[in-house]
Design a protein around this motif. Structure first.
Motif, PDB file in Angstrom:
ATOM      1  N   PRO A  49       0.810  -1.224   0.000  1.00  0.00           N
ATOM      2  CA  PRO A  49       0.000   0.000   0.000  1.00  0.00           C
ATOM      3  C   PRO A  49       0.842   1.272   0.000  1.00  0.00           C
ATOM      4  N   GLN A  50       2.098   1.186   0.451  1.00  0.00           N
ATOM      5  CA  GLN A  50       2.944   2.372   0.536  1.00  0.00           C
ATOM      6  C   GLN A  50       3.839   2.550  -0.695  1.00  0.00           C
ATOM      7  N   SER A  51       3.866   1.571  -1.576  1.00  0.00           N
ATOM      8  CA  SER A  51       4.802   1.633  -2.696  1.00  0.00           C
ATOM      9  C   SER A  51       4.289   2.557  -3.800  1.00  0.00           C
ATOM     10  N   LYS A  52       5.182   2.889  -4.706  1.00  0.00           N
ATOM     11  CA  LYS A  52       4.840   3.711  -5.871  1.00  0.00           C
ATOM     12  C   LYS A  52       5.017   2.899  -7.140  1.00  0.00           C
ATOM     13  N   ALA A  53       4.585   1.648  -7.102  1.00  0.00           N
ATOM     14  CA  ALA A  53       4.766   0.755  -8.231  1.00  0.00           C
ATOM     15  C   ALA A  53       3.492  -0.023  -8.496  1.00  0.00           C
ATOM     16  N   MET A  54       3.379  -0.557  -9.725  1.00  0.00           N
ATOM     17  CA  MET A  54       2.308  -1.476 -10.073  1.00  0.00           C
ATOM     18  C   MET A  54       2.939  -2.711 -10.704  1.00  0.00           C
ATOM     19  N   ALA A  55       2.170  -3.782 -10.749  1.00  0.00           N
ATOM     20  CA  ALA A  55       2.647  -5.010 -11.380  1.00  0.00           C
ATOM     21  C   ALA A  55       1.521  -5.609 -12.207  1.00  0.00           C
ATOM     22  N   VAL A  56       1.882  -6.161 -13.370  1.00  0.00           N
ATOM     23  CA  VAL A  56       0.933  -6.923 -14.168  1.00  0.00           C
ATOM     24  C   VAL A  56       1.368  -8.382 -14.144  1.00  0.00           C
ATOM     25  N   HIS A  57       0.469  -9.243 -13.676  1.00  0.00           N
ATOM     26  CA  HIS A  57       0.718 -10.673 -13.621  1.00  0.00           C
ATOM     27  C   HIS A  57       0.057 -11.301 -14.853  1.00  0.00           C
ATOM     28  N   TYR A  58       0.875 -11.714 -15.806  1.00  0.00           N
ATOM     29  CA  TYR A  58       0.359 -12.452 -16.961  1.00  0.00           C
ATOM     30  C   TYR A  58       0.368 -13.920 -16.550  1.00  0.00           C
TER      31      TYR A  58
END
Length: 365
Positions: A26-35
């Motif tokens: 919740p504190q990070s400044k990142a996103m991830a896409v799980h293919y």
């Protein structure tokens, strides 16, 4: 996720570049896409600091439904702050390899918003009809005509399409195409009435300086119509809406899902193919359909701008007609050297692309 020696160094360097943000919190400044590796099918999980979105809910066969739900169980166990809630589920089109697990996911997790292309015909019609009926209050659908109404060339967004707004960073989620209400100029009746792939929803996701594109199984006719509206080549815009960084390769790498015009408009850094493994069986495998096809691979190799940390040799289908509908293996294939940043679930397993708000990428598989 799997880590082995052949790409450990690349991941290590990438994680350093991401300054520790590869594990989304919740504190990070990142996103991830799980293919997610679901065989000859499609399911992509978008993870944000404050929410999650699922694009397609397909698996290759009923036996793999549990594999997808187990993956999501593990995800929500790690991200307990999300309370087993998907802020949005989008099914790009009404085919079973894109919605076979839809009912199981809806029964297992909370879904706040649901979008599909509105059609009720195709191999996935049973699941689509059930979802539309059972989740009528959160269901919405958008046509190409509605998305582009008034000459809009910026994509369509609203609180249902884009329910994610994280503290300190607000991802932008837009629809660029949907089902077609009317037959576009130049389309045959077959292109319009019988080819459900051409009615795929197209989604663009922007996160900070980064962007991702999901085209479902959009065929050449749909691609051409979309590019005529959005591409700077035909409809000049301050920003080309189809220019992106990460491309989920259309139609599992089929020969009719990616072409030179699309690659020129996108100029992707990385490309990911959701596809099954090459086996000698005849049901729901990459070898049954000749995926990924050499035509698509050639365009990807020419148009993907980054390189893989370590090149690989993988099987691709050769020119010829797929006989998948007759349940006969596609027997014309060869190994190709893949040195560009092209990944496939059938080659690499589940692929997770993580990016921070300054366009630093890590690719794990």
């Amino acid at each position: 996720m799997k880590i082995n020696s052949r790409h450990y160094l690349f991941i290590l360097l990438a994680l350093i570049a991401l300054s520790g943000t590869a594990q989304i919190t919740p504190q990070s400044k990142a996103m991830a896409v799980h293919y997610i590796d679901v065989g000859q099918a499609d399911a992509s999980l978008l993870e944000f600091p404050c929410g999650a979105i699922l694009i397609d809910a397909g698996v290759a066969n009923n036996e793999r439904i549990e594999q997808l739900t187990t993956y999501l169980d593990a995800f929500f166990e790690r991200r307990s702050d999300l309370n087993k809630t998907l802020d949005l589920v989008i099914v790009t089109h009404c085919h079973v390899d894109h919605n076979r697990a839809l009912q199981s996911i809806a029964n297992r997790f909370t879904i706040k918003n649901y979008i599909d292309n509105g059609l009720k015909k195709g191999s996935g019609k049973k699941n689509q009809k059930w979802m539309q009926q059972e989740y009528q209050s959160i269901h919405s659908t958008y046509s190409f005509e509605a998305i582009t109404a008034g000459g809009n060339a910026s994509g369509l967004t609203n609180d249902s399409i884009d329910p994610i707004n994280c503290n300190g960073i607000d991802p932008k989620i837009r629809l660029l195409s949907g089902s077609f209400e009317n037959r576009p100029p130049g389309w045959s009746n077959t292109d319009f009435e019988k080819n459900g792939n051409n009615h795929s929803i197209v989604i663009k996701v922007e996160y900070g300086e980064s962007s991702f594109l999901f085209t479902g199984d959009l065929d050449f006719e749909g691609i051409e119509t979309m590019l005529k509206h959005y591409s700077a080549f035909d409809n000049p815009q301050p920003n080309n809406m189809v220019d992106i960084d990460v491309y989920q390769v259309g139609h599992h790498g089929a020969k009719n899902g990616t072409n030179e015009e699309l690659m020129n408009a996108m100029t992707p850094m990385h490309s990911v193919i959701s596809v099954g493994q090459w086996t000698n069986t005849t049901s729901w495998t990459a070898s049954q359909y000749g995926h990924p096809h050499e035509n698509a691979i050639n365009f990807l190799l020419n148009g993907t701008t980054e390189t893989r940390a370590i090149s690989v040799k993988e099987w691709v289908g050769l020119k010829g007609e797929s006989r998948g509908s007759k349940n006969v293996p596609y027997d014309r294939f060869e190994e190709r050297l893949i040195d560009k940043s092209i990944y496939a679930t059938g080659w690499d397993g589940t692929i997770i692309i993580t990016v921070d708000d300054h366009k630093n990428y890590a690719i794990d598989y």
